[in-house]
Design a protein around this motif. Structure first.
Motif, PDB file in Angstrom:
ATOM      1  N   VAL A   1       0.852  -1.193   0.000  1.00 19.08           N
ATOM      2  CA  VAL A   1       0.000   0.000   0.000  1.00 19.08           C
ATOM      3  C   VAL A   1       0.883   1.235   0.000  1.00 19.08           C
ATOM      4  O   VAL A   1       1.828   1.344   0.803  1.00 19.08           O
TER       5      VAL A   1
ATOM      6  N   ILE B   1       0.847   5.366   0.302  1.00 17.26           N
ATOM      7  CA  ILE B   1       0.011   6.439   0.841  1.00 17.26           C
ATOM      8  C   ILE B   1       0.477   7.764   0.267  1.00 17.26           C
ATOM      9  O   ILE B   1       1.582   8.232   0.544  1.00 17.26           O
TER      10      ILE B   1
ATOM     11  N   ALA C   1      -1.201   4.942   7.396  1.00 15.35           N
ATOM     12  CA  ALA C   1      -0.098   3.979   7.500  1.00 15.35           C
ATOM     13  C   ALA C   1      -0.359   2.992   8.633  1.00 15.35           C
ATOM     14  O   ALA C   1      -0.116   1.784   8.487  1.00 15.35           O
TER      15      ALA C   1
ATOM     16  N   ALA D   1      -3.006   0.528   7.527  1.00 13.37           N
ATOM     17  CA  ALA D   1      -2.483  -0.432   6.548  1.00 13.37           C
ATOM     18  C   ALA D   1      -1.606  -1.481   7.221  1.00 13.37           C
ATOM     19  O   ALA D   1      -1.702  -2.678   6.916  1.00 13.37           O
ATOM     20  N   LEU D   2      -0.763  -1.061   8.129  1.00  7.39           N
ATOM     21  CA  LEU D   2       0.093  -2.011   8.850  1.00  7.39           C
ATOM     22  C   LEU D   2      -0.751  -2.976   9.680  1.00  7.39           C
ATOM     23  O   LEU D   2      -0.463  -4.187   9.740  1.00  7.39           O
TER      24      LEU D   2
ATOM     25  N   LYS E   1      -0.352  -5.048   5.683  1.00  3.93           N
ATOM     26  CA  LYS E   1       0.208  -4.574   4.418  1.00  3.93           C
ATOM     27  C   LYS E   1       1.610  -4.005   4.600  1.00  3.93           C
ATOM     28  O   LYS E   1       1.905  -3.370   5.615  1.00  3.93           O
ATOM     29  N   ASN E   2       2.453  -4.224   3.605  1.00  2.00           N
ATOM     30  CA  ASN E   2       3.698  -3.477   3.511  1.00  2.00           C
ATOM     31  C   ASN E   2       3.356  -2.059   3.055  1.00  2.00           C
ATOM     32  O   ASN E   2       2.427  -1.872   2.255  1.00  2.00           O
ATOM     33  N   VAL E   3       4.109  -1.062   3.545  1.00  2.00           N
ATOM     34  CA  VAL E   3       3.670   0.315   3.361  1.00  2.00           C
ATOM     35  C   VAL E   3       4.803   1.222   2.887  1.00  2.00           C
ATOM     36  O   VAL E   3       5.920   1.177   3.415  1.00  2.00           O
TER      37      VAL E   3
ATOM     38  N   VAL F   1       5.104   5.365   2.529  1.00  2.00           N
ATOM     39  CA  VAL F   1       4.454   6.639   2.833  1.00  2.00           C
ATOM     40  C   VAL F   1       5.151   7.725   2.030  1.00  2.00           C
ATOM     41  O   VAL F   1       6.385   7.777   1.980  1.00  2.00           O
TER      42      VAL F   1
ATOM     43  N   LEU G   1       8.179  -0.995   6.029  1.00  2.00           N
ATOM     44  CA  LEU G   1       7.727   0.391   6.145  1.00  2.00           C
ATOM     45  C   LEU G   1       8.844   1.283   5.649  1.00  2.00           C
ATOM     46  O   LEU G   1       9.972   1.222   6.158  1.00  2.00           O
TER      47      LEU G   1
END
Length: 353
Positions: A70, A72, A83, A86-87, A91-93, A95, A120
């Motif tokens: 994901v 952002i 964030a 999503a975490l 999900k891997n994120v 930003v 992240l």
């Protein structure tokens, strides 16, 4: 080849220009969904990214079990909450910069990602500017000797209000310190590390400004090095982007990396064999001394490539490659922004440590 399904939260200009075209140009990513409720953005997505499904809610992406990554790209005030959501959904994120509004928010996200063993990171794409890569190479050559001062200028000219622009409203995380500062603070740290102390002058320069539209920030190091970081919305003529002075010479570079302008015109890296190649007219000028003889050189700019950020993300998720942008590094950038604001408010030098 393993496919990474991607969902983008916020499909405005940031996603349209700086993320989606780059993702499309890196093999292994599938741009599965993009979220927006803006009719203009919906139309743009359907025209330029027809393979991507346009959705209207965050949960359309966060609850999709097929989406592993994901991104952002929303207003700064929502970075932390989205964030975190999503975490928590596994999900891997990624930003968009700035990472968060506060250091406390950044610390919480990093702890959560570590707890859940998820990726992240922050989209610090200007690490992959060609002129910034040129600075790395120049410093490695040691032609300038010991560096005494380093300046980064990131200026624009806009003497009228920009309508419906959240970055120009009086809200947390708005203004050029969080916008442009997040880029040039990161570049300075990558080259020279964290400073010992900071003096900030963060202010509104235009009479109509509601958000910070200018800053002059000085970093001081134990070695004697001084770094000057500036941005303004009232600079109508070209100023040097980089100025590097050492005890054996100087380097001055005008002009910005060409990738942003190319992306703004709709170009895609996958369709341009000369992607990231700078106009020689913008090459930097180097003056140094070799055995007391003055040498003047034009320094060709390294080729920039924003795809390298996303290629590293793919390699990390599929093969465990080391992330080029660590969340902890971007957390430190937020702390430096906070200290610049504190220094301005207290009118004094503030120590990092």
């Amino acid at each position: 080849m393993k496919v990474i399904n991607v969902g983008i939260l916020g499909f405005g200009k940031g996603a349209q220009i700086y993320n989606a075209p780059i993702i499309q140009s890196v093999k292994g990513f599938n741009l599965k969904k993009g979220k927006t409720n803006n009719p203009t953005s919906v139309d743009y997505a359907k025209e330029h990214f027809p393979e991507m499904e346009v959705v209207s809610t965050d949960d359309d992406i966060l609850d999709d079990a097929d989406i592993q990554l994901v991104i952002i790209v929303t207003s700064n005030t929502s970075h932390f909450s989205l964030a975190k959501a999503a975490l928590e959904k596994g999900k891997n994120v990624i930003v968009d910069k700035p990472f968060t509004i506060t250091t406390a928010e950044a610390d919480e996200l990093i702890a959560l990602a570590n707890e859940k063993h998820l990726m992240l990171t922050v989209h610090q794409n200007r690490r992959f500017d060609g002129d910034f890569q040129t600075l790395h190479k120049l410093l490695e050559s040691n032609k300038l000797g010991n560096i005494a001062t380093f300046e980064i200028h990131f200026d624009r000219f806009r003497n009228e209000p920009k309508l419906n622009a959240w970055r120009e409203e009086d809200i947390p995380g708005s203004g050029v310190l969080y916008d442009l500062g997040a880029h040039i603070f990161d570049q300075a740290v990558q080259l020279f590390g964290l400073p010992q102390s900071i003096m900030g002058d963060v202010f509104c320069q235009r009479k109509f400004s509601k958000a910070v539209d200018a800053f002059n920030v000085i970093w001081k190091y134990d070695s004697g090095l001084r770094i000057v970081l500036t941005a303004s919305m009232l600079v109508a003529q070209d100023m040097p982007h980089y100025v590097l002075n050492g005890d054996n010479g100087s380097y001055v570079k005008y002009g910005m990396d060409p990738q942003e302008d190319a992306l703004r015109t709709g170009e895609k890296p996958s369709e341009n064999p000369n992607w990231g190649v700078e106009n020689p007219a913008n090459y930097g000028k180097l003056v140094y001394f070799d055995k007391n003889k003055k040498v003047e050189e034009v320094v060709p700019t390294e080729i920039g490539d924003y795809r390298l950020f996303y290629q590293n993300i793919y390699d990390h998720l599929t093969d465990g490659a080391q992330l080029k942008v660590q969340a902890s590094e971007s957390r430190n950038i937020i702390r430096l922004i906070e200290l610049a604001m504190q220094s301005t408010a207290e009118n004094k030098w503030i120590n990092w440590f």
